[in-house]
Write an enzyme that holds these catalytic residues in place. Structure first.
Site, PDB file in Angstrom:
ATOM      1  NE  ARG A 185     -38.191  89.368  43.959  1.00 41.53           N
ATOM      2  CZ  ARG A 185     -37.904  89.925  43.181  1.00 41.53           C
ATOM      3  NH1 ARG A 185     -38.386  90.770  42.733  1.00 41.53           N
ATOM      4  NH2 ARG A 185     -36.914  88.236  42.349  1.00 41.53           N
ATOM      5  CE  LYS A 199     -34.972  81.200  21.906  1.00 43.21           C
ATOM      6  NZ  LYS A 199     -33.844  82.422  21.750  1.00 43.21           N
ATOM      7  N   GLY A 203     -37.090  81.857  36.984  1.00 41.45           N
ATOM      8  CA  GLY A 203     -38.088  82.230  36.610  1.00 41.45           C
ATOM      9  C   GLY A 203     -39.557  81.920  35.629  1.00 41.45           C
ATOM     10  N   GLY A 231     -31.922  84.429  38.341  1.00 42.46           N
ATOM     11  CA  GLY A 231     -31.014  84.257  38.082  1.00 42.46           C
ATOM     12  C   GLY A 231     -30.300  83.443  39.164  1.00 42.46           C
TER      13      GLY A 231
END
Ligand code: AMP
Length: 395
Positions: free
Chosen positions: A36, A193, A353, A376
């Site tokens: 980062r 999921k 993710g 996100g």
């Protein structure tokens, strides 16, 4: 595009408040992965090359609005100085007087913006205070752009503003992938999921031509067709939702590819004994069997489906990729996408993710056209939501 880049700004002699994401992993006071930090270097260099002085605003960890020495940004100074190749001045309680007393090319790092609850509340007083510290606002934290905080949106409304180089690269890549893509456009959506990716799937089927569903979430779709998938990860309460998504895809002319076979084991561990079993509405697994990856036929079909595409978006693995051999389908498909990208035939944009880890494991991260480091914010963009940190940037 509705925002300025650094090229549009006159920064000579200006203090440039620069929102960055330097929320890097640390162990024993040392940065363990500086990705980062490396990604904001072009912005810092370009601001200084234009005669400006970057005043960095950033959060670190989740201090919940209170000062917490364990989440101070000060220990990052050596890693920042290494990456920028110049001294970095840390300030715990900034003031305009302090900033004006620094050299005109100084890089200044302000303490963790989340040490006050006013940051996450997007408190107008905090935004005013931050604005008083600079002449121009540059947002280079795409990964924080889905949050409307004082340092991401509040301050943007009060100063002339622009996107930094990393923000610019993210926005250009995402616009090329979804807002204005070369067609046909496909997406791989995998991961654990369905419930965490409902909005994403619903938005994508309206906009893309081919949707590959993989990972644990594919189990829910296959079970919704009538299969009994034993002990596989799945969400039995989402069968109706899975059928709704299939119907929405059908109505929108989006082809959905589900795995036609799976790598099945009774144990969730590296090197577990496994079989490749055909998957369909009549599949009936034993109570202790789990589908942990797409099978070889499915991986081949998925890889071949990329041949007809111009653009591919990738989010999530096709199996439990952390544990060999259940990374096989992810690696096969990722390599196929990488080869087409290298050949100039496919634009590939990935993010969110575990996706970066999965593509790193496949050894293809450098071959994709663009890999977003945002989690996100990448997902919310793919869901079709407006990101407040981007919306606040104006021309
Ligand atoms: P997500 O964070 O939703 O992208 O999910 C990523 C996680 O899903 C990874 O940790 C994978 O190991 C896991 N995963 C993917 N496919 C399966 C599967 N078939 N069974 C169990 N876990 C899976």
């Amino acid at each position: 595009m509705g925002w300025n880049s650094l090229d549009d700004m006159d920064l000579a002699g200006k203090r440039v408040l620069t929102r960055v994401d330097i929320n890097v992993p640390m162990e024993n006071g040392q940065v363990t992965d500086a990705t980062r930090i490396e990604r904001i270097v072009p912005t810092i260099k370009d601001i200084r090359a234009k005669g400006g002085s970057p005043v960095l605003l950033a959060h670190f960890g989740r201090p919940k609005g209170k000062p917490n020495p364990e989440m101070s940004l000060q220990p990052l100074i050596p890693a920042l100085e290494d990456a920028f190749g110049c001294p970095v001045t840390f300030v715990e309680r900034p003031s305009r007087d302090f900033i004006d007393a620094q050299p005109s090319d100084a890089v200044i790092l302000v303490e963790n913006t989340r040490f006050t609850p006013m940051e996450e509340a997007n408190d107008p007083q905090m935004a005013q205070f931050l604005a008083s510290l600079g002449d121009v606002f540059c947002n280079d934290a795409f990964s924080a752009a889905h949050r409307a905080h004082a340092s991401t949106t509040g301050v943007a409304h009060l100063l002339p503003n622009c996107a930094g180089r990393l923000m610019q690269a993210e926005l250009e890549a995402l616009e090329a992938a979804l807002s204005n893509p070369k067609r046909p456009v496909g997406a791989v959506v995998g991961g654990a999921k369905v419930s965490t990716k409902l909005d994403l799937l619903q938005n994508l089927v309206k906009k893309i031509d081919v949707l590959v569903i993989g990972g644990g979430m594919a189990n829910t779709f296959i079970a919704a067709q009538g299969a009994d998938l034993g002990a596989s990860l799945q969400e039995a309460d989402l069968h109706d939702t899975a059928r709704d998504i299939m119907a929405a895809a059908d109505a929108a002319g989006c082809t959905v590819i589900l795995p036609t076979d799976g790598r099945v084991a009774t144990e969730f561990k590296a090197g577990a004994d496994h079989d490749i079993i055909a998957l369909g509405q009549d599949t009936k697994l034993a109570a202790d069997q789990m589908v942990l990856d797409a099978g070889d036929d499915a991986a081949e079909t998925i890889a071949r489906s990329f041949d007809g595409l111009e653009t591919l978006i990738w989010n999530g693995p096709l199996g439990a990729f952390e544990i060999a051999p259940f990374d096989t389908a992810t690696v096969t498909a990722a390599k196929a996408a990488a080869a087409l990208t290298r050949a100039g035939k496919l634009v590939t944009v990935a993010g969110g993710g575990d996706t970066v880890a999965a593509l790193n494991q496949a050894g293809v991260a450098d071959d994709f056209t663009y890999i977003s480091t945002a989690g996100g914010a990448f997902l919310e963009w793919m869901e079709g939501k407006e990101l407040p940190g981007v919306a606040a940037l104006t021309r």
